[in-house]
Design a protein around this motif. Structure first.
Motif, mmCIF file in Angstrom:
data_model
loop_
_atom_site.group_PDB
_atom_site.id
_atom_site.type_symbol
_atom_site.label_atom_id
_atom_site.label_comp_id
_atom_site.label_asym_id
_atom_site.label_seq_id
_atom_site.Cartn_x
_atom_site.Cartn_y
_atom_site.Cartn_z
ATOM 1 N N PRO A 13 1.136 -0.910 0.182
ATOM 2 C CA PRO A 13 -0.088 0.116 0.244
ATOM 3 C C PRO A 13 0.992 0.850 -0.267
ATOM 4 C CG PRO A 13 -0.209 -1.281 2.001
ATOM 5 C CD PRO A 13 0.800 -1.828 1.184
ATOM 6 N N GLN A 14 1.966 1.233 -0.402
ATOM 7 C CA GLN A 14 2.644 2.573 0.500
ATOM 8 C C GLN A 14 3.211 2.938 -0.986
ATOM 9 O OE1 GLN A 14 3.472 -0.175 1.154
ATOM 10 N NE2 GLN A 14 5.695 -1.248 0.621
ATOM 11 N N ILE A 15 3.225 1.431 -2.019
ATOM 12 C CA ILE A 15 3.794 2.597 -3.296
ATOM 13 C C ILE A 15 2.162 2.399 -4.111
ATOM 14 C CG2 ILE A 15 4.419 1.173 -6.251
ATOM 15 C CD1 ILE A 15 6.250 0.385 -4.046
ATOM 16 N N PHE A 16 2.065 3.942 -4.612
ATOM 17 C CA PHE A 16 1.131 4.107 -5.193
ATOM 18 C C PHE A 16 0.640 4.053 -7.000
ATOM 19 C CE2 PHE A 16 -1.266 7.607 -8.078
ATOM 20 C CZ PHE A 16 -2.011 7.485 -7.834
ATOM 21 N N GLY A 17 -0.251 3.333 -6.660
ATOM 22 C CA GLY A 17 -0.724 2.281 -8.262
ATOM 23 C C GLY A 17 -0.040 1.245 -8.548
ATOM 24 N N ILE A 77 0.567 13.755 -9.533
ATOM 25 C CA ILE A 77 0.031 12.660 -8.897
ATOM 26 C C ILE A 77 0.575 12.000 -8.018
ATOM 27 C CG2 ILE A 77 -1.520 10.676 -8.722
ATOM 28 C CD1 ILE A 77 -2.718 11.441 -12.378
ATOM 29 N N VAL A 78 2.094 11.511 -8.152
ATOM 30 C CA VAL A 78 2.154 10.276 -7.239
ATOM 31 C C VAL A 78 2.798 11.357 -6.277
ATOM 32 C CG1 VAL A 78 4.427 9.604 -6.608
ATOM 33 C CG2 VAL A 78 2.732 8.559 -9.281
ATOM 34 N N SER A 79 3.560 12.269 -6.438
ATOM 35 C CA SER A 79 3.771 13.450 -6.024
ATOM 36 C C SER A 79 3.092 14.126 -4.572
ATOM 37 C CB SER A 79 4.818 15.165 -6.312
ATOM 38 O OG SER A 79 4.098 15.608 -6.953
ATOM 39 N N THR A 112 11.964 2.416 -8.597
ATOM 40 C CA THR A 112 10.841 1.961 -9.512
ATOM 41 C C THR A 112 9.738 0.466 -8.439
ATOM 42 O OG1 THR A 112 11.356 0.519 -10.759
ATOM 43 C CG2 THR A 112 10.790 2.421 -11.951
ATOM 44 N N GLY A 113 10.482 0.602 -7.248
ATOM 45 C CA GLY A 113 10.061 0.154 -6.415
ATOM 46 C C GLY A 113 10.241 -1.659 -5.881
ATOM 47 N N LYS A 114 10.993 -2.116 -6.949
ATOM 48 C CA LYS A 114 11.037 -2.895 -6.998
ATOM 49 C C LYS A 114 11.740 -4.332 -5.749
ATOM 50 C CE LYS A 114 14.202 -3.035 -10.427
ATOM 51 N NZ LYS A 114 14.995 -1.744 -10.386
ATOM 52 N N GLU A 123 0.461 11.887 2.139
ATOM 53 C CA GLU A 123 0.443 10.818 3.361
ATOM 54 C C GLU A 123 1.033 11.277 4.361
ATOM 55 O OE1 GLU A 123 2.275 6.826 1.801
ATOM 56 O OE2 GLU A 123 0.123 5.820 2.068
ATOM 57 N N ASN A 124 1.989 12.057 4.728
ATOM 58 C CA ASN A 124 3.443 12.128 4.911
ATOM 59 C C ASN A 124 2.497 13.812 5.777
ATOM 60 O OD1 ASN A 124 5.668 10.729 5.220
ATOM 61 N ND2 ASN A 124 5.578 11.155 3.104
ATOM 62 N N PHE A 125 1.868 14.078 5.329
ATOM 63 C CA PHE A 125 0.864 15.435 6.077
ATOM 64 C C PHE A 125 -0.083 15.013 7.128
ATOM 65 C CE2 PHE A 125 -2.073 18.622 6.016
ATOM 66 C CZ PHE A 125 -1.081 19.900 6.439
#
Length: 660
Positions: A320-324, A508-510, A364-366, A516-518
Motif C-alpha cells: 500500500p505504500q506504493i501508489f498505483g 499525482i504521485v508527488s 521504481t519500487g522493485k 500521506e506524510n502530511f
C-alpha cells in the motif's frame, strides 16, 4: 533391603503402572506393530502423547522431562511388556515374536513442553537445559549419510568370570570407558580390574547426523540464525532431507569438539532426537478460522455484480505504500497464488508455481515488492544475486569431521514457498545456469564429492533486475537485461517498469506521497476500513490455494487463439513465444480464478492472463491498450473498462465478428 534393591523394586512397580497405561491407551498401536508384515523393518516407533502421560501420572511426566535418559528406558520396558502379553494372547503370530525393537517416541504437541520455557529457540539453548527433554523447531540445512555405530558390548571379568554390559558414550566420540573395578554384585566382590571383550557380542544401530537452523523469518534484522547438530537413531534415520521444516523432541547433550593442535577443546551442544515431526505439509494450512472463511464468502457476495471491483479492492492491500502500479500488484498476487500442478500423459509433472521477473529503472519500487511478497508467503527466502553463488542458491557439499555432507541453499530452503532474488543481473553466468532445472523441473540434481542425489525445490522464483544501461524498446528483452533466452522463457511474467517522463503522473504521485506524510494520523485511522491488512491477505492467499480451477470451453478457446497468434507474430520476441508460454497462460488463468474465489476458469480469467502476458512486452503486437506497467493505476469502474478490453482482444483474436 539395600538401596539398590529398593530402587529396583520401585522401577519394576513403575514399569507395571506404565504397562497398564499403554495397554489402555495404545493397545491398537501396539497391535498394528505386531501385524506389520514388512520384513525390511527392524525398528518400530510407538508415538505417545505427552499430554496424555501428564493426565495419567503428572509426577512421572515431570521426572521424564528432568531425567529423560532413565525414564525413557522405563517406558521402553513397559512397551516390551505389553507387546509380550499381546503375543501370548494372539498365539499364532510367528513373525510377531521377532519384533523386539519397539521404541517409545514422545510427541509434545498440545502439552506444556511446547512453551518457550521448556522448548527454547536454538539460539537460546543454555546449560540449564542440559540432559532435559526439549523441543526445537527449525529447518534442516545439512544431512549426513547413514552410518552404523556400536549399541552395546559385553565384557567378562578375567578373575571371577562375571559378564557385564557396557554402552558406548556418544558424547565422547562413541568411546567405551571400562570400569575401574569389576562391577560384580556378589557378596565377595573380586576387586579385579582386568577385563576381556567377548567376541561376537557387539550390537550395532543405525545413526545419522543432521544440522537444523532457526527459521530466518522469526529473527530480527541483523540476527545470525543459530544451528545445532542433531543425532538420529534407528527408525528416525533417512526420514528427513535438507530443506525440510521439522519439530524435533530429544535430549540435549554435548560432545567434545575435535582435538586440534593449538585450538582449545570445547563442549558443543547437540540433540539426541527421540521424535521427529515434519511440518512441510502443514504450510498451506495456516490457521484460518471459520469466521474468516465466512468473511471471505460475504465479501464476494457483496461484489458479485462487480467482481473486478472486489478484486481491485484486495489488490490495493498489496504494497500500500506504493501508489498505483496496478499491473505489478496483480502480477504479484497471481504469482503468489499460483496455478494447479498436474501430471501429463507421460507421467511428467507440470509445475503449478509461476515465476516472475521485474525489470525496471532504479527507484521504481522493485525491492519493495520483493520484501512485501516475502511477508505474504508462508515460507520465503530473500537473497541478492551478488551475495549468492551457485552453492548459496542450490546446494553445496561441505566436509565436516572427515565426512562429506550436503548443505541446502536458498532454493532448497524455500521449497514450498517463495525465493526472492534481488539484483538478478549481478549473478555470474555460471550461477544463472544452475537455476534452470530448479525453475522448470522443480528439482536440483547434485553430483558433488561422490554424493549423487536430487532435492526438491517446489518454489516460486521472484527476481528483480535493472536493465543494462538505458532500456531500448527496439531491442529484445534478452539484450536489455543480459539474461539468456532460455532463462527468460522460464519466467511466466516479465514486467518492464520504465521511468519515462510523464508530468501528469509525476504530479499525482508527488501529491499522494506528500499527502500521506502530511496527514499520517488520518490515514492510519482509515486504513483498516479501506485496505486489507497483511495478515488478512496472507490468510486469503492461503485459503484460495485450496481451489482446483478447471478450464471452461470459452477460456480454452481464448488461450489457444492467443497462443497461435503470438506464434505467428513472434519474430520480435522469439525467446518468449514457446510452449512454456502456453503453460504460463494456463497457470495465470488458474491463479486469477483462485483470486476471484472460483473453481472454474472463465473467459474473464483467460483475458486477465493475456493482459498480464501482454504487459511483459513494451511494444505489443496484439493489444495496444496496456501501456507502461509503471504508470498503470486503479480505475473507478474496472468492470466497465474490462468490457471494452474484452471486445478489443476478442476482435484481435478473430473470435467475434469484425475481426481482422
Amino acid at each position: 533391603m539395600s538401596s539398590s534393591e529398593k530402587k529396583k523394586k520401585e522401577d519394576e512397580a513403575q514399569v507395571g503402572a506404565l504397562a497398564g497405561f499403554l495397554q489402555d491407551s495404545y493397545s491398537d498401536n501396539i497391535h498394528s506393530i505386531l501385524l506389520d508384515d514388512d520384513p525390511s523393518k527392524l525398528h518400530f516407533p510407538l508415538v505417545i502423547e505427552f499430554a496424555e502421560l501428564m493426565d495419567f501420572d503428572p509426577k512421572f511426566a515431570g521426572k521424564l522431562y528432568s531425567y529423560p535418559d532413565k525414564y525413557l528406558s522405563l517406558l521402553d520396558k513397559a512397551a516390551r511388556c505389553v507387546k509380550g502379553d499381546m503375543i501370548e494372547e494372539l498365539g499364532d503370530l510367528k513373525h510377531a515374536a521377532s519384533k523386539k525393537l519397539v521404541h517409545v517416541r514422545i510427541d509434545v504437541s498440545g502439552s506444556p513442553l511446547e512453551f518457550p520455557e521448556a522448548s527454547p529457540s536454538i539460539g537460546k539453548v543454555r546449560a540449564n537445559h542440559m540432559k532435559k527433554l526439549i523441543t526445537l523447531k527449525g529447518t534442516v540445512i545439512r544431512s549426513g549419510g547413514v552410518k552404523m555405530i556400536e549399541r552395546e558390548r559385553y565384557y567378562m571379568c578375567k578373575k571371577c568370570q562375571h559378564r557385564f554390559l557396557l554402552y558406548p558414550e556418544l558424547e565422547a566420540g562413541n568411546r567405551i570407558n571400562l570400569p575401574a573395578l569389576c562391577p560384580s554384585e556378589s557378596s565377595r566382590g573380586c576387586g579385579s580390574a582386568s577385563f576381556q571383550f567377548i567376541e561376537g557380542t557387539t550390537v550395532c544401530r543405525d545413526y545419522q547426523e543432521i544440522k537444523i537452523q532457526e527459521n530466518v523469518q522469526l529473527l530480527g534484522v541483523g540476527s545470525i540464525p543459530r544451528s545445532m547438530p542433531v543425532i538420529l537413531m534407528d527408525d528416525l534415520v533417512d526420514n528427513i532431507k535438507a530443506g525440510d521444516d521439522v519439530i524435533i523432541t530429544g535430549i540435549l547433550s554435548a560432545k567434545w569438539s575435535p582435538d586440534i593442535k593449538d585450538v582449545r577443546s570445547n563442549l558443543d551442544p547437540m540433540l539426541l532426537a527421540n521424535y521427529v515431526r515434519r511440518t512441510n505439509e502443514l504450510k498451506s494450512d495456516i490457521d484460518i478460522p471459520a469466521e474468516t472463511e465466512e468473511e471471505f464468502k460475504h465479501f464476494w457476495k457483496k461484489y458479485r455484480l462487480t467482481p473486478l471491483k472486489g478484486r481491485n479492492f484486495i489488490l490495493e492491500g498489496i504494497c500500500p505504500q506504493i501508489f498505483g502500479l496496478f499491473t505489478v500488484k496483480l502480477a504479484v498476487a497471481l504469482t503468489l497464488i499460483g496455478g494447479v500442478q498436474h501430471v501429463d500423459a507421460s507421467g511428467t509433472k507440470v509445475r503449478g508455481e509461476p515465476h516472475m521477473l521485474l525489470v525496471g529503472d532504479p527507484g521504481t519500487g522493485k525491492s519493495q515488492f520483493l520484501k512485501f511478497a516475502a511477508k505474504l508467503s508462508s515460507r520465503s527466502v530473500i537473497t541478492t544475486g551478488l551475495g549468492s553463488t551457485s552453492a548459496g542458491l542450490t546446494v553445496t557439499a561441505v566436509k565436516d569431521g572427515g565426512e562429506w555432507m550436503l548443505e541446502a541453499g536458498a532454493l532448497v530452503l524455500a521449497d514450498g514457498g517463495l525465493c526472492c532474488i534481488d539484483e538478478f543481473d549481478s549473478m555470474r553466468e555460471h550461477d544463472r545456469t544452475t537455476i534452470h532445472e530448479a525453475m522448470e523441473q522443480q528439482t536440483i540434481s547434485i553430483a558433488k564429492a561422490g554424493l549423487v542425489t536430487t532435492l526438491s525445490s517446489r518454489t516460486t522464483v521472484f527476481g528483480a533486475t535493472n536493465p543494462k544501461g538505458q532500456y531500448d524498446p527496439d531491442e529484445s528483452l534478452s539484450v536489455n537485461t543480459t539474461l539468456s533466452g532460455p532463462l527468460l522463457s522460464r519466467f511466466d511474467i516479465v514486467l518492464v517498469l520504465l521511468d519515462t517522463q510523464n508530468s501528469d503522473w509525476d504530479k499525482i504521485v508527488s501529491s499522494h506521497i506528500l499527502k500521506e506524510n502530511f496527514d499520517e494520523k488520518k490515514d492510519k485511522t482509515n486504513a483498516s476500513d479501506v485496505k486489507w491488512t497483511l495478515p488478512k491477505l496472507r490468510r486469503y492467499i492461503n485459503y484460495v490455494k485450496r481451489f482446483k480451477p478447471v478450464l471452461t470451453k470459452e477460456a480454452e478457446r481464448v488461450i489457444s487463439s492467443y497462443y497461435q497468434l503470438q506464434r505467428r507474430s513472434g519474430t520480435h520476441n522469439a525467446a518468449r513465444t514457446t510452449v512454456r508460454m502456453l503453460e504460463s497462460l494456463i497457470r495465470l488463468a488458474q491463479a486469477h480464478a483462485r483470486l476471484m474465489f472460483r473453481n472454474e476458469v472463465e473467459q474473464l480469467d483467460a483475458i486477465a492472463a493475456i493482459l498480464c502476458i501482454e504487459s511483459s512486452t513494451t511494444t505489443s503486437p496484439i493489444v495496444d491498450i496496456v501501456g507502461n506497467a509503471l504508470h498503470s493505476n486503479f480505475t473507478d469502474n474496472p468492470d466497465e473498462e474490462y468490457k471494452t478490453q474484452e471486445k478489443e482482444i476478442l476482435k484481435k483474436l478473430g473470435l467475434i465478428e469484425g475481426s481482422p
